[in-house]
Scaffold this active site. Structure first.
Site, PDB file in Angstrom:
ATOM      1  N   HIS A   1     -25.921 -16.471 105.888  1.00  0.00           N
ATOM      2  CA  HIS A   1     -26.444 -17.205 104.728  1.00  0.00           C
ATOM      3  C   HIS A   1     -26.960 -18.577 105.125  1.00  0.00           C
ATOM      4  O   HIS A   1     -26.688 -19.071 106.223  1.00  0.00           O
ATOM      5  CB  HIS A   1     -25.332 -17.376 103.685  1.00  0.00           C
ATOM      6  CG  HIS A   1     -24.220 -18.261 104.182  1.00  0.00           C
ATOM      7  ND1 HIS A   1     -23.311 -17.844 105.126  1.00  0.00           N
ATOM      8  CD2 HIS A   1     -23.884 -19.545 103.890  1.00  0.00           C
ATOM      9  CE1 HIS A   1     -22.477 -18.833 105.396  1.00  0.00           C
ATOM     10  NE2 HIS A   1     -22.810 -19.883 104.663  1.00  0.00           N
TER      11      HIS A   1
ATOM     12  N   ASP B   1     -26.747 -22.440 103.349  1.00  0.00           N
ATOM     13  CA  ASP B   1     -25.844 -23.002 102.332  1.00  0.00           C
ATOM     14  C   ASP B   1     -26.552 -23.348 101.026  1.00  0.00           C
ATOM     15  O   ASP B   1     -27.630 -23.953 101.018  1.00  0.00           O
ATOM     16  CB  ASP B   1     -25.131 -24.236 102.894  1.00  0.00           C
ATOM     17  CG  ASP B   1     -24.064 -23.831 103.906  1.00  0.00           C
ATOM     18  OD1 ASP B   1     -23.513 -22.724 103.788  1.00  0.00           O
ATOM     19  OD2 ASP B   1     -23.802 -24.634 104.822  1.00  0.00           O
TER      20      ASP B   1
ATOM     21  N   HIS C   1     -26.295 -18.905 109.057  1.00  0.00           N
ATOM     22  CA  HIS C   1     -25.080 -18.987 109.866  1.00  0.00           C
ATOM     23  C   HIS C   1     -24.033 -18.030 109.327  1.00  0.00           C
ATOM     24  O   HIS C   1     -24.134 -17.530 108.204  1.00  0.00           O
ATOM     25  CB  HIS C   1     -24.552 -20.420 109.925  1.00  0.00           C
ATOM     26  CG  HIS C   1     -24.235 -21.001 108.583  1.00  0.00           C
ATOM     27  ND1 HIS C   1     -25.212 -21.435 107.722  1.00  0.00           N
ATOM     28  CD2 HIS C   1     -23.059 -21.211 107.951  1.00  0.00           C
ATOM     29  CE1 HIS C   1     -24.647 -21.889 106.618  1.00  0.00           C
ATOM     30  NE2 HIS C   1     -23.337 -21.758 106.716  1.00  0.00           N
TER      31      HIS C   1
ATOM     32  N   ARG D   1     -15.875 -30.260 105.431  1.00  0.00           N
ATOM     33  CA  ARG D   1     -17.294 -29.945 105.255  1.00  0.00           C
ATOM     34  C   ARG D   1     -17.954 -30.884 104.261  1.00  0.00           C
ATOM     35  O   ARG D   1     -17.443 -31.101 103.166  1.00  0.00           O
ATOM     36  CB  ARG D   1     -17.383 -28.525 104.731  1.00  0.00           C
ATOM     37  CG  ARG D   1     -18.752 -27.985 104.427  1.00  0.00           C
ATOM     38  CD  ARG D   1     -18.520 -26.672 103.701  1.00  0.00           C
ATOM     39  NE  ARG D   1     -19.659 -25.790 103.632  1.00  0.00           N
ATOM     40  CZ  ARG D   1     -20.403 -25.660 102.541  1.00  0.00           C
ATOM     41  NH1 ARG D   1     -20.170 -26.379 101.478  1.00  0.00           N
ATOM     42  NH2 ARG D   1     -21.389 -24.778 102.517  1.00  0.00           N
TER      43      ARG D   1
HETATM   44  C1  OGA Z   1     -19.937 -23.404 105.839  1.00  0.00           C
HETATM   45  C2  OGA Z   1     -19.757 -22.186 106.652  1.00  0.00           C
HETATM   46  C3  OGA Z   1     -18.786 -21.347 108.685  1.00  0.00           C
HETATM   47  C4  OGA Z   1     -17.552 -21.556 109.482  1.00  0.00           C
HETATM   48  O1  OGA Z   1     -19.124 -24.325 105.970  1.00  0.00           O
HETATM   49  O2  OGA Z   1     -20.917 -23.472 105.092  1.00  0.00           O
HETATM   50  O3  OGA Z   1     -20.413 -21.212 106.416  1.00  0.00           O
HETATM   51  O4  OGA Z   1     -17.464 -20.960 110.587  1.00  0.00           O
HETATM   52  N1  OGA Z   1     -18.873 -22.290 107.651  1.00  0.00           N
HETATM   53  O5  OGA Z   1     -16.664 -22.290 109.026  1.00  0.00           O
HETATM   54 MN    MN Z   2     -22.075 -21.801 105.005  1.00  0.00          MN
END
Ligand code: OGA
Ligand code: MN
Length: 290
Positions: A109, A111, A265, A281
């Site tokens: 995806h 974000d 990702h 995050r």
């Molecule tokens: C995010 C995500 C991936 C991860 O934080 O948007 O997809 O490996 N993280 O934590």
């Molecule tokens: Mn993500």
């Protein structure tokens, strides 16, 4: 007046596909010239791992604000109480309760592509890095676009993808979920559909990238599913190519940034208790895709 001397920032590519590591900076205390180099490197390499960082939530928020406006997550449950700009991703369970989102990003995806102004940049500060599991992958969507057949390029020209947070409406969903009643949950929390060009142009680099994902793109505007779903399948089959992927094994101290306008990702998962993975995050609001 003394000259502004940039520090010893080193940018070193991490793979043939994309990604670079950054050595020799303190992200919490960057002079503007270094910050601009970092942002340029992010646009060029799409994903950066800044090594040896330990930003606390306030410094991480301040760092994120240098890129633009903070984007808050639609799900408020795991925002940090005294720093809601920071969302907690964690596999830790205390008293039977998750302390953060345990499984964010377990399908490819970009974000927040399910809102009108999807995320430009995501910033993850690693806090606890497990020895095994918890890796993350990114795929280069500029490369994906550029390597499409002329036929596919022509077929997607001018098309608009429909993006939704609602897994219950996604034909590619495996129906595996941590929610008790996933249909109820997704129907309740999902915002209205967002509509984005399937090919978008990066505002800083001018590069074109594919902007669809198996997680959030559920259809194509003004196209029947009998035609739209096979076309999306063809795009997803094309994206599914290891030549476009960088696989990241996290190191303690990694501060990772990525440009969601040029990459998808995936959280690889696989962290086994008692090991814990914890990330902080922050997301930076992007423009309306064009
Ligand atoms: C995010 C995500 C991936 C991860 O934080 O948007 O997809 O490996 N993280 O934590
Ligand atoms: Mn993500």
């Amino acid at each position: 007046m003394s000259e502004v001397v940039t520090s010893e920032m080193v940018v070193r590519p991490l793979s043939d596909a994309m990604g670079a590591e950054i050595i020799g900076v303190d992200a919490a205390n960057m002079i503007d010239a270094d910050f601009e180099r970092l942002r340029d490197a992010l646009h060029e390499h799409i994903m950066l791992a800044v090594r040896d960082q330990a930003l606390d939530p306030a410094s991480q928020t301040a760092f994120a604000k240098r890129f633009g406006e903070i984007q808050y997550h639609i799900n408020s449950e795991y925002k940090m109480k005294d720093q809601p700009e920071v969302l907690i991703l964690s596999t830790e369970v205390v008293d039977g309760k998750n302390v953060g989102i345990p499984d964010a990003g377990s399908d490819w995806h970009s974000d927040h592509s399910y809102v009108d102004r999807p995320t430009a940049y995501t910033i993850l500060q690693s806090v606890v890095v497990p020895e095994h599991g918890g890796d993350t992958e990114w795929t280069n969507m500029v490369m994906a676009y550029e390597t499409l057949s002329d036929d596919l390029k022509a077929r997607i020209e001018g098309l608009i993808g429909i993006h939704s947070f609602n897994r219950a409406r996604n034909p590619r969903w495996s129906r595996v979920s941590r929610h008790k009643d996933p249909d109820e949950y997704y129907n309740r929390v999902s915002p209205p559909d967002a509509f984005h060009p399937i090919v978008r142009t990066h505002p800083a680099t001018g590069r074109k990238a594919l902007f669809v994902s198996p997680r959030f793109t559920i259809g194509i505007k003004e196209m029947d599913d009998t035609e739209a779903q096979p076309l999306l399948d063809a795009l997803f089959a094309h994206i599914d190519n290891r030549d476009f992927v960088y696989h990241h094994k996290w190191r303690p101290g990694d501060l990772v940034l990525w440009d969601n306008r040029q990459t998808l990702h995936l959280a690889c998962g696989g962290v086994k208790p008692p090991e814990v993975r914890r990330m902080h995050r922050t997301t930076v609001l992007g423009e309306i895709p064009a």
